[in-house]
Design a protein around this motif. Structure first.
Motif, PDB file in Angstrom:
ATOM      1  N   LEU A 101      40.612  13.529  -8.948  1.00  0.00           N
ATOM      2  CA  LEU A 101      39.229  13.357  -9.372  1.00  0.00           C
ATOM      3  C   LEU A 101      38.512  14.685  -9.166  1.00  0.00           C
ATOM      4  O   LEU A 101      38.357  15.154  -8.043  1.00  0.00           O
ATOM      5  CB  LEU A 101      38.571  12.242  -8.562  1.00  0.00           C
ATOM      6  N   ASP A 102      38.081  15.338 -10.265  1.00  0.00           N
ATOM      7  CA  ASP A 102      37.479  16.680 -10.233  1.00  0.00           C
ATOM      8  C   ASP A 102      35.990  16.641 -10.511  1.00  0.00           C
ATOM      9  O   ASP A 102      35.512  15.816 -11.301  1.00  0.00           O
ATOM     10  CB  ASP A 102      38.139  17.574 -11.294  1.00  0.00           C
ATOM     11  N   GLY A 103      35.273  17.584  -9.904  1.00  0.00           N
ATOM     12  CA  GLY A 103      33.873  17.832 -10.225  1.00  0.00           C
ATOM     13  C   GLY A 103      33.645  19.330 -10.355  1.00  0.00           C
ATOM     14  O   GLY A 103      34.101  20.103  -9.518  1.00  0.00           O
ATOM     15  N   ASN A 151      27.619  36.718 -37.983  1.00  0.00           N
ATOM     16  CA  ASN A 151      27.094  35.368 -37.840  1.00  0.00           C
ATOM     17  C   ASN A 151      25.648  35.322 -38.350  1.00  0.00           C
ATOM     18  O   ASN A 151      24.766  35.994 -37.812  1.00  0.00           O
ATOM     19  CB  ASN A 151      27.158  34.939 -36.375  1.00  0.00           C
ATOM     20  N   SER A 152      25.429  34.526 -39.374  1.00  0.00           N
ATOM     21  CA  SER A 152      24.090  34.417 -39.958  1.00  0.00           C
ATOM     22  C   SER A 152      23.337  33.219 -39.418  1.00  0.00           C
ATOM     23  O   SER A 152      22.406  32.720 -40.047  1.00  0.00           O
ATOM     24  CB  SER A 152      24.207  34.303 -41.479  1.00  0.00           C
ATOM     25  N   SER A 153      23.746  32.735 -38.245  1.00  0.00           N
ATOM     26  CA  SER A 153      23.132  31.542 -37.661  1.00  0.00           C
ATOM     27  C   SER A 153      21.678  31.811 -37.307  1.00  0.00           C
ATOM     28  O   SER A 153      21.323  32.920 -36.880  1.00  0.00           O
ATOM     29  CB  SER A 153      23.900  31.140 -36.395  1.00  0.00           C
ATOM     30  N   PRO A 154      20.818  30.818 -37.452  1.00  0.00           N
ATOM     31  CA  PRO A 154      19.406  30.977 -37.039  1.00  0.00           C
ATOM     32  C   PRO A 154      19.260  31.022 -35.519  1.00  0.00           C
ATOM     33  O   PRO A 154      18.182  31.333 -35.014  1.00  0.00           O
ATOM     34  CB  PRO A 154      18.731  29.738 -37.626  1.00  0.00           C
ATOM     35  N   VAL A 155      20.330  30.705 -34.790  1.00  0.00           N
ATOM     36  CA  VAL A 155      20.311  30.746 -33.320  1.00  0.00           C
ATOM     37  C   VAL A 155      21.040  32.005 -32.884  1.00  0.00           C
ATOM     38  O   VAL A 155      22.191  32.237 -33.268  1.00  0.00           O
ATOM     39  CB  VAL A 155      20.976  29.489 -32.722  1.00  0.00           C
ATOM     40  N   SER A 156      20.379  32.836 -32.080  1.00  0.00           N
ATOM     41  CA  SER A 156      20.986  34.108 -31.681  1.00  0.00           C
ATOM     42  C   SER A 156      21.691  34.031 -30.326  1.00  0.00           C
ATOM     43  O   SER A 156      22.581  34.849 -30.043  1.00  0.00           O
ATOM     44  CB  SER A 156      19.920  35.203 -31.635  1.00  0.00           C
ATOM     45  N   ALA A 157      21.336  33.095 -29.479  1.00  0.00           N
ATOM     46  CA  ALA A 157      21.945  33.008 -28.141  1.00  0.00           C
ATOM     47  C   ALA A 157      21.729  31.619 -27.564  1.00  0.00           C
ATOM     48  O   ALA A 157      20.860  30.860 -28.010  1.00  0.00           O
ATOM     49  CB  ALA A 157      21.349  34.072 -27.216  1.00  0.00           C
ATOM     50  N   PHE A 158      22.529  31.266 -26.566  1.00  0.00           N
ATOM     51  CA  PHE A 158      22.338  30.004 -25.851  1.00  0.00           C
ATOM     52  C   PHE A 158      22.655  30.214 -24.369  1.00  0.00           C
ATOM     53  O   PHE A 158      23.394  31.119 -23.971  1.00  0.00           O
ATOM     54  CB  PHE A 158      23.213  28.884 -26.438  1.00  0.00           C
ATOM     55  N   ASP A 159      22.067  29.346 -23.565  1.00  0.00           N
ATOM     56  CA  ASP A 159      22.288  29.360 -22.104  1.00  0.00           C
ATOM     57  C   ASP A 159      22.315  27.895 -21.674  1.00  0.00           C
ATOM     58  O   ASP A 159      21.286  27.216 -21.681  1.00  0.00           O
ATOM     59  CB  ASP A 159      21.161  30.125 -21.421  1.00  0.00           C
ATOM     60  N   THR A 160      23.524  27.403 -21.333  1.00  0.00           N
ATOM     61  CA  THR A 160      23.681  25.981 -20.983  1.00  0.00           C
ATOM     62  C   THR A 160      24.000  25.834 -19.501  1.00  0.00           C
ATOM     63  O   THR A 160      24.938  26.454 -18.983  1.00  0.00           O
ATOM     64  CB  THR A 160      24.807  25.329 -21.806  1.00  0.00           C
ATOM     65  N   GLN A 161      23.195  25.018 -18.843  1.00  0.00           N
ATOM     66  CA  GLN A 161      23.452  24.692 -17.437  1.00  0.00           C
ATOM     67  C   GLN A 161      24.357  23.452 -17.392  1.00  0.00           C
ATOM     68  O   GLN A 161      23.962  22.374 -17.831  1.00  0.00           O
ATOM     69  CB  GLN A 161      22.149  24.400 -16.698  1.00  0.00           C
ATOM     70  N   LEU A 162      25.597  23.634 -16.895  1.00  0.00           N
ATOM     71  CA  LEU A 162      26.518  22.496 -16.729  1.00  0.00           C
ATOM     72  C   LEU A 162      26.162  21.803 -15.417  1.00  0.00           C
ATOM     73  O   LEU A 162      26.538  22.233 -14.341  1.00  0.00           O
ATOM     74  CB  LEU A 162      27.973  22.990 -16.708  1.00  0.00           C
ATOM     75  N   GLU A 163      25.348  20.755 -15.541  1.00  0.00           N
ATOM     76  CA  GLU A 163      24.872  20.057 -14.347  1.00  0.00           C
ATOM     77  C   GLU A 163      26.018  19.414 -13.574  1.00  0.00           C
ATOM     78  O   GLU A 163      26.050  19.432 -12.352  1.00  0.00           O
ATOM     79  CB  GLU A 163      23.856  18.982 -14.760  1.00  0.00           C
ATOM     80  N   TYR A 164      26.938  18.821 -14.288  1.00  0.00           N
ATOM     81  CA  TYR A 164      28.118  18.237 -13.649  1.00  0.00           C
ATOM     82  C   TYR A 164      29.210  18.039 -14.690  1.00  0.00           C
ATOM     83  O   TYR A 164      28.948  17.956 -15.884  1.00  0.00           O
ATOM     84  CB  TYR A 164      27.799  16.905 -12.967  1.00  0.00           C
ATOM     85  N   SER A 165      30.419  18.004 -14.205  1.00  0.00           N
ATOM     86  CA  SER A 165      31.584  17.664 -15.032  1.00  0.00           C
ATOM     87  C   SER A 165      32.532  16.882 -14.139  1.00  0.00           C
ATOM     88  O   SER A 165      33.148  17.440 -13.230  1.00  0.00           O
ATOM     89  CB  SER A 165      32.254  18.943 -15.557  1.00  0.00           C
ATOM     90  N   LEU A 206      33.329  12.763 -17.862  1.00  0.00           N
ATOM     91  CA  LEU A 206      31.991  12.835 -18.418  1.00  0.00           C
ATOM     92  C   LEU A 206      31.346  14.144 -17.973  1.00  0.00           C
ATOM     93  O   LEU A 206      31.485  14.540 -16.814  1.00  0.00           O
ATOM     94  CB  LEU A 206      31.160  11.641 -17.935  1.00  0.00           C
ATOM     95  N   ALA A 207      30.698  14.832 -18.891  1.00  0.00           N
ATOM     96  CA  ALA A 207      29.984  16.066 -18.584  1.00  0.00           C
ATOM     97  C   ALA A 207      28.507  15.881 -18.883  1.00  0.00           C
ATOM     98  O   ALA A 207      28.121  15.282 -19.894  1.00  0.00           O
ATOM     99  CB  ALA A 207      30.549  17.230 -19.395  1.00  0.00           C
ATOM    100  N   GLY A 208      27.645  16.422 -17.983  1.00  0.00           N
ATOM    101  CA  GLY A 208      26.204  16.393 -18.194  1.00  0.00           C
ATOM    102  C   GLY A 208      25.675  17.823 -18.225  1.00  0.00           C
ATOM    103  O   GLY A 208      25.941  18.604 -17.305  1.00  0.00           O
ATOM    104  N   TYR A 209      24.905  18.181 -19.258  1.00  0.00           N
ATOM    105  CA  TYR A 209      24.482  19.573 -19.387  1.00  0.00           C
ATOM    106  C   TYR A 209      23.120  19.655 -20.090  1.00  0.00           C
ATOM    107  O   TYR A 209      22.668  18.732 -20.773  1.00  0.00           O
ATOM    108  CB  TYR A 209      25.521  20.384 -20.153  1.00  0.00           C
ATOM    109  N   ILE A 227      34.444  14.035 -22.121  1.00  0.00           N
ATOM    110  CA  ILE A 227      35.295  15.232 -22.163  1.00  0.00           C
ATOM    111  C   ILE A 227      36.750  14.831 -21.909  1.00  0.00           C
ATOM    112  O   ILE A 227      37.023  13.861 -21.205  1.00  0.00           O
ATOM    113  CB  ILE A 227      34.871  16.294 -21.127  1.00  0.00           C
ATOM    114  N   ILE A 228      37.653  15.578 -22.520  1.00  0.00           N
ATOM    115  CA  ILE A 228      39.090  15.410 -22.300  1.00  0.00           C
ATOM    116  C   ILE A 228      39.628  16.722 -21.712  1.00  0.00           C
ATOM    117  O   ILE A 228      39.767  17.712 -22.436  1.00  0.00           O
ATOM    118  CB  ILE A 228      39.837  15.078 -23.606  1.00  0.00           C
ATOM    119  N   PRO A 229      39.904  16.773 -20.404  1.00  0.00           N
ATOM    120  CA  PRO A 229      40.418  18.002 -19.808  1.00  0.00           C
ATOM    121  C   PRO A 229      41.950  18.043 -19.870  1.00  0.00           C
ATOM    122  O   PRO A 229      42.631  17.064 -19.556  1.00  0.00           O
ATOM    123  CB  PRO A 229      39.944  17.918 -18.357  1.00  0.00           C
ATOM    124  N   VAL A 230      42.488  19.193 -20.296  1.00  0.00           N
ATOM    125  CA  VAL A 230      43.939  19.429 -20.318  1.00  0.00           C
ATOM    126  C   VAL A 230      44.190  20.727 -19.557  1.00  0.00           C
ATOM    127  O   VAL A 230      43.559  21.752 -19.862  1.00  0.00           O
ATOM    128  CB  VAL A 230      44.476  19.543 -21.756  1.00  0.00           C
TER     129      VAL A 230
END
Length: 437
Positions: free
Chosen positions: A81-83, A102-116, A147-150, A173-176
């Protein structure tokens, strides 16, 4: 479905605890450590090296950390059991490897992985040395679900930051993973691992493009085995079985040597008995005591093997007194043979001489019944009991008793008078019984 999976994770952990308690009731003689906890830290990256679409051209590596609890059921299988927590970042400051911008309208992202949180089945792939009871290196692979929360934050091309809000996004999520574990001691392991997490959604980086997101976690850490004894994960049952088979083979060889020695001793005993009791002319007197060898068959002989004149048959009444029985009882009590042989010891001669006197003076008949304990084979015991009875007969005849009035029979181990489970009982069963009539 996702909510149900989240609710079942505590149930799965409770199942592990119950299963462990049940197995403890049937624990083997060897004690193994089956529970362990681990801590680790490493690098979180929002992509998969196995391929697929990447939403951003420049995916960055950031710090991540985690812990786990593991139950080892066999040397090859465990549940873990991992966290994991950390950050995931990326931008479009660089072109894709293909050269496409990349012509995406989004230039960057910053995601906080609260838990996995995930529950995985871990399989130890093989032991490095199959003939070594314990190995210091173990390779493993794992697969599971969780399950991941972010919370993602994106920056548009215009430089505007957009937040997902206070609500944490939850996705299946499926971890391998794969890894290598190095045993430092019976309680501590050094763990290197790499896990790719496949997300059931396309919002990990805050940008929807129609394909599921992925992130991987490469880490190093320490695992602490709980309890006492050796670690079950590093135990090699193949080598243990090999050692047991080798020990059994050595024991079998030792028993075979003992059996061969016993066979040789039995052969020697048979040879000695055949020499002592050899009676070439069949007159009932052994060759060593026969002073008239070669007498015709059916000839009545005396104790030295010489022919007797046929006496006139006279029928007399035989009366056995208590004094006569006492003489026989003393002879039985004092009768001793060499160990495993039919040779009478000299200390028995005096009491046997008195029995011979009774047979001569009172014209008694005598039945000799030889008996043994249950040590040795049935055939050997039967032969030894018969030979001992014949040895007593031969001695009485040598002292002048009439051979034709003495009957010698062997019963082997078939008529014990005491238990054969004790030394005292076996001593009582090794006997020759005298019956006057």
């Amino acid at each position: 479905m996702k909510l149900q999976l989240f609710k079942t994770l505590p149930v799965a952990l409770a199942g592990l605890l119950i299963g462990s308690a049940a197995m403890a009731q049937e624990a083997p003689a060897t004690t193994f450590r089956t529970w362990s906890i681990g801590v680790n830290a490493g690098v979180l990256t929002p992509l998969s090296p196995l391929g697929g679409k990447n939403d951003f051209s420049n995916n960055k590596s950031n710090f991540g950390y985690g812990l786990y609890i593991k139950k080892q059921f066999t040397p090859y299988f465990s549940l873990r059991l991992d966290g994991v927590r950390g950050k995931l970042k990326g931008d479009n400051t660089e072109a894709f490897e293909s050269g496409r911008v990349n012509s995406s309208p989004v230039s960057a992202f910053d995601t906080q992985l609260e838990y996995s949180g995930s529950l995985s089945a871990v399989v130890n792939m093989f032991n490095i040395n199959m003939f070594k009871k314990e190995n210091a290196l173990q390779l493993y692979t794992s697969v599971g679900a969780g399950l991941a929360g972010y919370k993602p934050t994106i920056t548009t091309s215009a430089g505007t930051s957009l937040y997902a809000g206070d609500k944490t996004i939850q996705e299946l999520i499926i971890p391998v993973g794969v890894g290598a574990k190095f045993k430092i001691s019976d309680a501590v392991n050094f763990d290197l691992g790499w896990t790719i997490n496949f997300v059931d959604g396309d919002n990990l980086d805050g940008y929807y493009r129609g394909s599921n997101d992925k992130y991987n976690y490469a880490y190093a850490g320490l695992e602490f085995a709980l309890g006492s004894g050796k670690q079950l994960a590093f135990h090699n049952p193949v080598a243990a079985t090999y050692d047991e088979a080798l020990a059994a083979k050595n024991t079998a060889n030792a028993l075979k040597s003992d059996l061969d020695a016993q066979k040789a001793e039995n052969a020697k005993l048979r040879s000695e008995m055949a020499d002592i009791l050899k009676d070439t002319d069949g007159d009932g007197v052994a060759d060593k005591l026969d002073k008239c060898p070669g007498t015709p068959a059916g000839t009545v002989v005396d104790g030295s093997g010489c022919p007797l004149a046929t006496p006139e048959k006279v029928v007399t009444k035989v009366i056995v007194t208590e004094e006569d029985r006492k003489v026989v009882a003393d002879a039985i009590k004092n009768l001793e043979f060499d160990l495993g042989k039919a040779t009478i010891r000299s200390k028995s001669y005096a009491s046997l001489n008195r029995v011979a006197g009774l047979l001569i003076n009172k014209n008694f008949s005598l039945k000799l019944a030889g008996h043994t304990d249950n040590t040795g084979s049935d055939a050997l015991n039967m032969r030894l009991s018969k030979d001992r009875a014949e040895s007593v007969k031969a001695y009485l005849v040598s002292q002048g008793a009439n051979a034709s009035r003495i009957e010698a029979i062997g019963y082997g181990e078939s008529q014990p008078i005491a238990t054969n489970k004790t030394a005292a009982g076996r001593q009582q069963n090794r006997r020759v019984e005298f019956t006057l009539y």
